[in-house]
Motif scaffolding. Structure first.
Motif, PDB file in Angstrom:
ATOM      1  N   MET A   1      27.460   7.380 -22.749  1.00 38.38           N
ATOM      2  CA  MET A   1      28.683   6.235 -23.442  1.00 38.38           C
ATOM      3  C   MET A   1      29.494   6.048 -22.579  1.00 38.38           C
ATOM      4  SD  MET A   1      31.550   7.119 -26.869  1.00 38.38           S
ATOM      5  CE  MET A   1      32.555   7.713 -25.843  1.00 38.38           C
ATOM      6  N   PHE A   2      30.049   6.197 -21.783  1.00 37.03           N
ATOM      7  CA  PHE A   2      31.184   6.462 -20.976  1.00 37.03           C
ATOM      8  C   PHE A   2      30.941   4.675 -19.988  1.00 37.03           C
ATOM      9  CE2 PHE A   2      33.896  10.422 -22.127  1.00 37.03           C
ATOM     10  CZ  PHE A   2      34.425   9.070 -22.497  1.00 37.03           C
ATOM     11  N   GLU A   3      29.533   5.038 -20.207  1.00 35.69           N
ATOM     12  CA  GLU A   3      28.626   4.539 -18.787  1.00 35.69           C
ATOM     13  C   GLU A   3      28.319   3.042 -19.524  1.00 35.69           C
ATOM     14  OE1 GLU A   3      27.552   2.712 -15.535  1.00 35.69           O
ATOM     15  OE2 GLU A   3      27.566   4.799 -15.463  1.00 35.69           O
ATOM     16  N   ARG A   4      28.240   3.434 -20.285  1.00 32.81           N
ATOM     17  CA  ARG A   4      27.670   2.503 -21.048  1.00 32.81           C
ATOM     18  C   ARG A   4      28.435   0.848 -22.653  1.00 32.81           C
ATOM     19  NH1 ARG A   4      26.101   3.999 -25.016  1.00 32.81           N
ATOM     20  NH2 ARG A   4      26.984   3.975 -26.951  1.00 32.81           N
ATOM     21  N   LEU A   5      29.675   1.285 -21.514  1.00 35.60           N
ATOM     22  CA  LEU A   5      30.627   0.719 -22.016  1.00 35.60           C
ATOM     23  C   LEU A   5      31.998   0.162 -21.072  1.00 35.60           C
ATOM     24  CD1 LEU A   5      32.581   3.181 -24.684  1.00 35.60           C
ATOM     25  CD2 LEU A   5      32.199   0.591 -25.205  1.00 35.60           C
ATOM     26  N   PHE A   6      32.154   1.197 -19.414  1.00 35.70           N
ATOM     27  CA  PHE A   6      32.683  -0.113 -17.952  1.00 35.70           C
ATOM     28  C   PHE A   6      32.269   0.517 -17.350  1.00 35.70           C
ATOM     29  CE2 PHE A   6      34.642   3.599 -21.426  1.00 35.70           C
ATOM     30  CZ  PHE A   6      36.141   2.472 -22.154  1.00 35.70           C
ATOM     31  N   ARG A   7      30.393   0.768 -17.437  1.00 43.84           N
ATOM     32  CA  ARG A   7      29.366   0.381 -15.931  1.00 43.84           C
ATOM     33  C   ARG A   7      30.317   1.375 -14.871  1.00 43.84           C
ATOM     34  NH1 ARG A   7      30.546  -4.472 -18.132  1.00 43.84           N
ATOM     35  NH2 ARG A   7      30.754  -5.154 -15.829  1.00 43.84           N
ATOM     36  N   LEU A   8      30.596   2.307 -15.171  1.00 44.08           N
ATOM     37  CA  LEU A   8      31.403   2.856 -13.546  1.00 44.08           C
ATOM     38  C   LEU A   8      30.512   2.859 -12.834  1.00 44.08           C
ATOM     39  CD1 LEU A   8      32.222   6.404 -15.831  1.00 44.08           C
ATOM     40  CD2 LEU A   8      33.980   4.264 -15.456  1.00 44.08           C
ATOM     41  N   ALA A   9      29.059   3.510 -12.643  1.00 43.26           N
ATOM     42  CA  ALA A   9      27.983   3.168 -11.428  1.00 43.26           C
ATOM     43  C   ALA A   9      28.341   2.022 -10.724  1.00 43.26           C
ATOM     44  CB  ALA A   9      26.778   3.879 -12.212  1.00 43.26           C
ATOM     45  N   GLU A  10      28.390   1.032 -11.270  1.00 40.93           N
ATOM     46  CA  GLU A  10      28.005   0.347 -10.928  1.00 40.93           C
ATOM     47  C   GLU A  10      29.501  -0.351 -10.494  1.00 40.93           C
ATOM     48  OE1 GLU A  10      29.405  -5.281 -12.137  1.00 40.93           O
ATOM     49  OE2 GLU A  10      27.908  -3.669 -13.864  1.00 40.93           O
ATOM     50  N   HIS A  11      30.744  -0.276 -10.612  1.00 44.31           N
ATOM     51  CA  HIS A  11      32.053   0.128  -9.552  1.00 44.31           C
ATOM     52  C   HIS A  11      32.047   1.447  -8.979  1.00 44.31           C
ATOM     53  CE1 HIS A  11      32.583  -2.882 -13.460  1.00 44.31           C
ATOM     54  NE2 HIS A  11      33.438  -3.219 -12.583  1.00 44.31           N
ATOM     55  N   GLY A  12      31.689   1.719  -8.544  1.00 44.90           N
ATOM     56  CA  GLY A  12      31.732   2.789  -8.079  1.00 44.90           C
ATOM     57  C   GLY A  12      32.432   4.046  -8.088  1.00 44.90           C
ATOM     58  N   THR A  13      32.471   4.505  -9.439  1.00 45.31           N
ATOM     59  CA  THR A  13      33.505   5.263 -10.070  1.00 45.31           C
ATOM     60  C   THR A  13      33.231   6.714 -11.012  1.00 45.31           C
ATOM     61  OG1 THR A  13      35.919   5.703 -11.142  1.00 45.31           O
ATOM     62  CG2 THR A  13      34.313   4.008 -11.920  1.00 45.31           C
ATOM     63  N   SER A  14      34.044   7.408 -11.229  1.00 39.26           N
ATOM     64  CA  SER A  14      33.914   8.404 -12.452  1.00 39.26           C
ATOM     65  C   SER A  14      34.276   8.582 -13.196  1.00 39.26           C
ATOM     66  CB  SER A  14      33.495   9.764 -11.347  1.00 39.26           C
ATOM     67  OG  SER A  14      35.063  10.098 -11.255  1.00 39.26           O
ATOM     68  N   VAL A  15      34.414   9.297 -14.073  1.00 37.65           N
ATOM     69  CA  VAL A  15      35.238   9.947 -15.562  1.00 37.65           C
ATOM     70  C   VAL A  15      36.450  10.362 -14.840  1.00 37.65           C
ATOM     71  CG1 VAL A  15      35.675  11.139 -17.983  1.00 37.65           C
ATOM     72  CG2 VAL A  15      33.163   9.909 -16.754  1.00 37.65           C
ATOM     73  N   ARG A  16      35.438  11.308 -14.324  1.00 40.60           N
ATOM     74  CA  ARG A  16      37.106  11.814 -13.611  1.00 40.60           C
ATOM     75  C   ARG A  16      38.360  11.184 -12.618  1.00 40.60           C
ATOM     76  NH1 ARG A  16      38.311  14.448  -8.692  1.00 40.60           N
ATOM     77  NH2 ARG A  16      39.614  16.188  -8.653  1.00 40.60           N
ATOM     78  N   THR A  17      37.597  10.444 -11.641  1.00 42.43           N
ATOM     79  CA  THR A  17      38.867   9.380 -10.929  1.00 42.43           C
ATOM     80  C   THR A  17      39.744   8.381 -11.923  1.00 42.43           C
ATOM     81  OG1 THR A  17      36.990   9.608  -9.521  1.00 42.43           O
ATOM     82  CG2 THR A  17      39.061   8.055  -9.421  1.00 42.43           C
ATOM     83  N   GLU A  18      38.707   7.906 -13.328  1.00 43.87           N
ATOM     84  CA  GLU A  18      39.355   6.968 -13.864  1.00 43.87           C
ATOM     85  C   GLU A  18      40.215   7.346 -14.873  1.00 43.87           C
ATOM     86  OE1 GLU A  18      38.736   3.705 -14.405  1.00 43.87           O
ATOM     87  OE2 GLU A  18      37.385   4.015 -12.365  1.00 43.87           O
ATOM     88  N   VAL A  19      39.809   8.748 -15.212  1.00 46.81           N
ATOM     89  CA  VAL A  19      40.806   9.559 -15.828  1.00 46.81           C
ATOM     90  C   VAL A  19      42.370  10.567 -14.977  1.00 46.81           C
ATOM     91  CG1 VAL A  19      41.687  12.300 -17.361  1.00 46.81           C
ATOM     92  CG2 VAL A  19      39.782  10.917 -17.446  1.00 46.81           C
ATOM     93  N   LEU A  20      42.304  10.259 -14.210  1.00 44.96           N
ATOM     94  CA  LEU A  20      43.799  11.102 -12.944  1.00 44.96           C
ATOM     95  C   LEU A  20      44.209   9.471 -12.457  1.00 44.96           C
ATOM     96  CD1 LEU A  20      42.229  12.676  -9.993  1.00 44.96           C
ATOM     97  CD2 LEU A  20      43.369  13.395 -11.538  1.00 44.96           C
ATOM     98  N   ALA A  21      43.278   8.381 -12.854  1.00 47.14           N
ATOM     99  CA  ALA A  21      43.862   7.270 -12.558  1.00 47.14           C
ATOM    100  C   ALA A  21      45.025   6.200 -13.623  1.00 47.14           C
ATOM    101  CB  ALA A  21      43.255   6.323 -12.499  1.00 47.14           C
ATOM    102  N   GLY A  22      44.261   6.560 -14.871  1.00 51.23           N
ATOM    103  CA  GLY A  22      45.137   6.789 -15.592  1.00 51.23           C
ATOM    104  C   GLY A  22      45.907   7.152 -16.109  1.00 51.23           C
ATOM    105  N   ALA A  23      45.777   8.308 -15.486  1.00 51.65           N
ATOM    106  CA  ALA A  23      46.981   9.702 -15.954  1.00 51.65           C
ATOM    107  C   ALA A  23      48.297   8.710 -15.004  1.00 51.65           C
ATOM    108  CB  ALA A  23      47.027  10.608 -15.546  1.00 51.65           C
ATOM    109  N   THR A  24      48.003   8.583 -14.001  1.00 51.16           N
ATOM    110  CA  THR A  24      49.049   8.389 -13.114  1.00 51.16           C
ATOM    111  C   THR A  24      49.987   7.069 -13.113  1.00 51.16           C
ATOM    112  OG1 THR A  24      47.531   8.882 -11.148  1.00 51.16           O
ATOM    113  CG2 THR A  24      49.258   7.572 -10.556  1.00 51.16           C
TER     114      THR A  24
END
Length: 439
Positions: A1-24
């Motif tokens: 679901m996350f990959e479909r919504l946000f295209r994480l692989a295309e942007h070279g990122t992961s759920v963990r990285t995005e969560v850390l970034a959002g919290a920061t």
């Protein structure tokens, strides 16, 4: 679901990285939950209601940005515009806060119309590409300046405007410690270095007694004191109240400052995140602008001033945020804060300050893209770079840079018919400066 919504692989990122970034990002801008109500309370608005409205507007704005535009840009009621709302519109002009909220709503609707018409996109496209790098670096200096000020490392001085603060102050020492911790973790390439540093500094603040919390009784029902209390009729001048030049001025300032602050933030954050297309354009720009306009409308209905993109988004980008999942995480944390708004003051300003300082340092790299040997580029770029932090306004820096770029291009005989919007913008900026000098 996350990959479909946000295209994480295309942007070279992961759920963990995005969560850390959002919290920061959330931790670096959580101060708005306290500061915005304090400012709008001076306009006669109930502080608890504004705190709830602030959390709701920020949460919805971030979710819109993440889900609609898929960008790691956070939104919240804008500093500067909230002060204009309170101290100029309400206290100086004598406009009731309900009418002022009506003006905010109308400005949000106007933004939607301008976006649908393509006007805002044209304005972004008209800004010279060399200034994009200058804006990004200027915003970096601005962020660092805010961080140094919050840390007490830089303070006001009647003799020199600013000077070195008292480094013996506990809050300043805490900020310096946080700076060292985050800097060391970043040098060691530790993931989530900024988040770890902010939390460590917050814990240190608690241990040293620098955090004092005395929350007032609070519930979500407090929001009813401001929600849907805006007076659009008065703002439009109907109902026998009369349309005045003052109300036209209010609408213009809300539109103008929000537009160019957002453009500057957008350019800086997307450039830092590597999300600008090879031709210098910003993909899905219209979706970004719709998210911003929608957030302002929601904010006015909830009971707060204009919602804008936040330069603190760069803190999340600096730790790897590249997609809208970062903004969604930030938005969800703001919605959680909606239930415990008074407790957000547990994060002292000195704890978030080191992250802002180091993010500012990381945003200097675009300066290498500027042709410093060409005065037609270097002079406007330098003026943009220096005036953003020194006037405490992204809009001012961008205005001066665009005006200088157009003027130099004109006197060198390099003006082209295709640059017509650049000169229209420069003329509007000159008119704005003349107006500001006369009031």
């Amino acid at each position: 679901m996350f990959e479909r919504l946000f295209r994480l692989a295309e942007h070279g990122t992961s759920v963990r990285t995005e969560v850390l970034a959002g919290a920061t990002t959330f931790l670096t801008m959580a101060y708005i939950v306290l500061v915005n109500p304090a400012i709008l309370h001076d306009a006669g608005m109930p502080g608890a209601a504004v705190a709830a409205a602030t959390c709701l507007a920020a949460g919805v704005g971030c979710l819109l940005m993440g889900l609609l535009a898929n960008y790691p840009i956070a939104l919240a009621p804008g500093m500067g515009l909230n002060a204009y709302f309170t101290y100029t519109v309400v206290k100086t002009m004598g406009v009731p806060w309900e009418t002022a909220l009506g003006c905010v709503f109308i400005s949000g609707v106007a933004f939607v119309i301008l976006t649908v018409a393509g006007v805002r996109q044209l304005i972004v496209a008209a800004i010279p590409k060399p200034l994009f790098a200058a804006v990004a670096a200027g915003v970096g200096l601005f962020i660092a300046f805010i961080g140094l000020k919050s840390a007490g490392i830089v303070v006001a001085s009647p003799a020199t405007f600013v000077t070195l603060g008292d480094l013996h102050q506990p809050a300043t020492l805490l900020a310096i410690l946080g700076l060292l911790v985050i800097g060391a973790l970043m040098a060691w390439r530790v993931k989530g270095a900024m988040l770890i540093g902010i939390l460590a500094a917050t814990a240190g603040g608690w241990a040293l007694g620098l955090v004092t919390i005395a929350p007032q009784p609070y519930s979500l029902t407090e929001m009813t004191a401001t929600a849907f209390r805006l007076d659009i009729g008065a703002a439009l001048g109907i109902g026998g109240k009369g349309f005045t030049v003052a109300l036209l001025e209010i609408l213009f300032v809300f539109l103008f400052v929000d537009l160019f602050d957002n453009v500057g933030t957008l350019v800086a954050v997307t450039k830092r995140a590597g999300l600008v297309a090879p031709d210098g354009t910003v993909p899905r720009l219209n979706r970004i602008l719709f998210a911003d306009a929608g957030a302002t409308i929601v904010g006015s209905l909830a009971g707060t001033s204009t919602v804008v993109s936040y330069i603190e988004s760069a803190a999340g980008v600096a730790v790897g945020g590249r997609t809208g999942l970062t903004a969604v995480v930030t938005g969800l944390l703001f919605l959680v804060a909606l239930f415990v708004a008074p407790w957000v003051q547990a994060i002292p300003a000195a704890a978030a300050a080191p992250a802002l300082i180091l993010v500012g340092a990381m945003m200097m790299s675009p300066l290498a893209e500027i042709d410093w040997d060409d005065p037609g580029v270097s002079i406007p770029a330098f003026l943009t770079l220096i005036t953003i932090p020194l006037t405490f306004s992204i809009a001012n820096g961008l205005s001066i840079g665009v005006t200088a770029f157009a003027a130099i291009r004109l006197v060198r005989g390099k003006a082209k018919p295709s640059d017509w919007l650049l000169y229209v913008l420069a003329a509007l900026f000159v008119a704005r400066f003349i107006y500001l000098a006369s009031v």
